[in-house]
Design a protein around this motif. Sequence first.
Motif, short mmCIF file in Angstrom:
data_model
loop_
_atom_site.label_atom_id
_atom_site.label_comp_id
_atom_site.label_asym_id
_atom_site.label_seq_id
_atom_site.Cartn_x
_atom_site.Cartn_y
_atom_site.Cartn_z
N LYS A 244 0.84 -1.19 0.00
CA LYS A 244 0.00 0.00 0.00
C LYS A 244 0.88 1.25 0.00
N VAL A 245 0.53 2.21 -0.84
CA VAL A 245 1.25 3.48 -0.86
C VAL A 245 0.91 4.24 0.43
N ILE A 263 6.04 2.46 -0.03
CA ILE A 263 5.02 1.42 -0.15
C ILE A 263 5.27 0.39 0.95
N THR A 269 9.20 -2.27 3.73
CA THR A 269 8.83 -1.04 3.02
C THR A 269 9.74 -0.87 1.82
N VAL A 297 5.16 0.48 -11.64
CA VAL A 297 4.14 0.36 -10.59
C VAL A 297 2.79 0.12 -11.26
N ARG A 316 -3.31 0.34 -3.57
CA ARG A 316 -2.74 -1.00 -3.47
C ARG A 316 -2.02 -1.29 -4.78
#
Length: 362
Positions: A244-245, A263, A269, A297, A316
Amino acid sequence: MSWQLTPSIVGDLARGAAVLGTGGGGDPYIGALLARQALAVHGPVTVVGLDELPDDALVLTVAMMGAPTVMVEKLPSLDEVVAPVHALGASLGRPVTHIACAEAGGVNSTIPIAAAAALGLPLLDADGMGRAFPELQMVLPTLYGITASPLAFADEKGNTAVLSTIDNTWTERIARVACVEMGCSVMLAGFAMSGASAREALVPASLSACLSIGRGIVEAREAKTDPVAAVVAALGGRELFEGKVVDVERGTTAGFARGNARIEGRGDTVTLSFQNEHLIARTTTGILVTTPDLIIVLDAETAEPITTEGLRYGQRVRVIAAPSDERWHSAEALAMVGPGYFGYDLPSHRFDGTIENSETAA
């Protein structure tokens, strides 16, 4: 083999170009709108392979220079797109015979479609990078001694100029200053080359690759299979991370969109550092991959490519890496597009984890 580019396939091509754009290259939706408009008004564009190009052809690349974040709000017109081609053709004193993409990424794979349609010229199934990079000199033709200048540029206000410089780095430096003064977004035409030079210096079948990638994403969704896995397979790459960003730091400076995105997921991370395009992907324990290989991405469920200006908190996403054209891994190329050029004291990390330096480069 030549083929016809029509409005019905622009969406798939733009989606695939956004994948190869590695986060940069501009908003694919805007580029697709412009291309569809030109095709609707002027008819289909004939796309020709490098093997069909006459030796004495005059090929020009057409592209947008500037920060992708600006182009979202400052939409180009067809007049702005063709103005630098007319200006450069007049300067060269020869008719332009073919249009090419400077990069196979984002809007700069669709703006040349609009130019070719409006000018009634064929478009090459090729490009100068096989991905997107942030600076004008960062194309394979530079490695072959092909000069960017004379370079023509134009803005939405009607300003047009033709620039002559001593090398491609100076073309970038001077044109970038002009770009900032003209609103951080201009249209370019340059890298005039013969058919023989284009066959040697360009990446073949780039537009076909964009179309295939974009179609593959849609077909995987329709078949209810994993579209991200389809992209990984198409590019011969690997998936790096899913999460998740949680933070995006982004600003427009000196005509570039620069920043970092974090992320979180899987107990770790990933931080992505970008200058228009993603340049470095790292975890808390080390480097995953760096420029010149591709860092991409995608939406975790749909595999829709997400540009650096489109990254938002809460998304996401899945991050994938893929190989670049092998010519980008020569010592000369790494000096131009490797991590060191962008200020990172790192060797190049390949998509598969291999670490290379000037001694090990091809």
